[in-house]
Enzyme design. Structure first.
Site, PDB file in Angstrom:
ATOM      1  CD  GLU A  17       8.140   2.989  11.869  1.00 26.49           C
ATOM      2  OE1 GLU A  17       8.926   3.635  11.144  1.00 26.49           O
ATOM      3  OE2 GLU A  17       7.762   1.833  11.590  1.00 26.49           O
ATOM      4  CG  ASN A 147       6.148   0.657   6.817  1.00 26.52           C
ATOM      5  OD1 ASN A 147       6.535   1.726   7.283  1.00 26.52           O
ATOM      6  ND2 ASN A 147       5.686  -0.316   7.577  1.00 26.52           N
ATOM      7  CG  ASP A 199       8.814  -0.934   9.685  1.00 26.24           C
ATOM      8  OD1 ASP A 199       8.350   0.152   9.288  1.00 26.24           O
ATOM      9  OD2 ASP A 199       8.483  -1.437  10.762  1.00 26.24           O
TER      10      ASP A 199
END
Length: 294
Positions: A17, A147, A199
């Site tokens: 991430e 997100n 995301d």
């Protein structure tokens, strides 16, 4: 013309991430949340370094005096460039047994905007927060997975998604005060067939928003008015977040996840957890540096 993402390095992340380009160092940082690591990738040499942390790290920003600001399970911290926890700036005010910080980034003025994830996936207890010298302030609540934080080039629009609600929102943002108002639905995702959901995201110099679709195997680009302009395949089922980097800021990097994925999926997509990239025609913009005095 870009057609899709190619492998950069098989980082074997469980949950890659928050890719973050350092203009000063010309390297890419990204996290592996579940393995409690910050990675440092040098495109010039191909070297991949690892900084181990004592907690899961959901997001990072580069700090103006060096090191990072980071959202961990326990709260928001200043961290040295070697991973030493220097100072806790704010506690995670939620139940830390089922909540940790997730996606976030530094706003144009140097504040840290970061949200949490409801690990029960049922209660909707996550929130989006702003941290600055005044402390921690809730921007939005009743979320499942915060997100997609990103800002328009002029800083007047804040993008934010709630992944499990398949929804991407915008706010009017006041850079002078850090106030976010007038939440509007920007795009909705998913169907019975397509489970791809928003995301992490990034905005290019033209003000277009790019989002990685978790379980969607692709990255999409949206115009500021909400029109879908293009989409590009990623050779994994679960891309997680994109960011711009490279000397000309035209390299779009994309992290991915492997944790919790079915055995059959991992066999079909053996690069799950790797880092990918794609050249773009429009550059991104350098990320601001965190300033704890703002």
């Amino acid at each position: 013309m870009a057609t899709g993402f190619d492998l950069v390095i098989d980082a074997k992340c469980a949950l890659g991430e928050c890719p973050l380009w350092s203009v000063a160092e010309q390297v890419l940082y990204f996290v592996d949340i579940k393995q409690k690591r910050i990675h440092r990738f040098d495109p010039a040499s191909g070297d991949l370094g690892t900084i181990d942390l004592p907690e899961e790290v959901g997001c990072i920003g580069l700090a103006k005096d060096g090191g990072f600001v980071a959202g961990l399970r326990s709260g928001i911290w200043l961290i040295s460039s070697t991973g030493q926890l220097l100072r806790k700036l704010a506690d995670n005010p939620e139940d830390q047994s089922i909540s940790r910080f997730n996606d976030g980034m530094v706003d144009p003025a140097g504040r840290f905007i970061a949200g949490t994830v409801d690990e029960t996936r049922e209660r909707g207890i996550a929130s989006l927060y702003r941290y600055d010298a005044r402390g921690l302030h809730k921007i939005a609540g009743e979320l499942f997975t915060s997100n997609g934080v990103a800002f328009s080039p002029d800083g007047k629009r804040l993008y934010h998604s709630d992944t499990l609600r398949y929804s991407l929102f915008t706010y009017d943002y006041d850079v002078a005060t850090g106030t976010a108002t007038n939440r509007q639905l920007f795009a909705r995702f998913g169907s019975e067939i397509d489970k791809g959901r928003p995301d992490g995201g990034a905005v290019d110099a033209d003000g277009c928003y790019w989002t990685a679709l978790f379980e969607g195997g692709r990255v999409q680009r949206y115009a500021p008015d909400g029109r879908l302009l293009a989409e590009y395949p990623v050779p994994v089922k679960c891309p997680t977040m994109v960011t711009f980097g490279g000397p000309d800021m035209k390299m779009l990097y994309c992290t991915s996840a492997s944790i919790g994925r079915p055995v059959q999926e991992l066999a079909e997509y053996p690069l799950s957890g790797a880092l990918f990239a794609m050249r773009t025609e429009v550059p991104g913009l350098p990320k601001p540096l965190f300033n704890p005095e703002i």
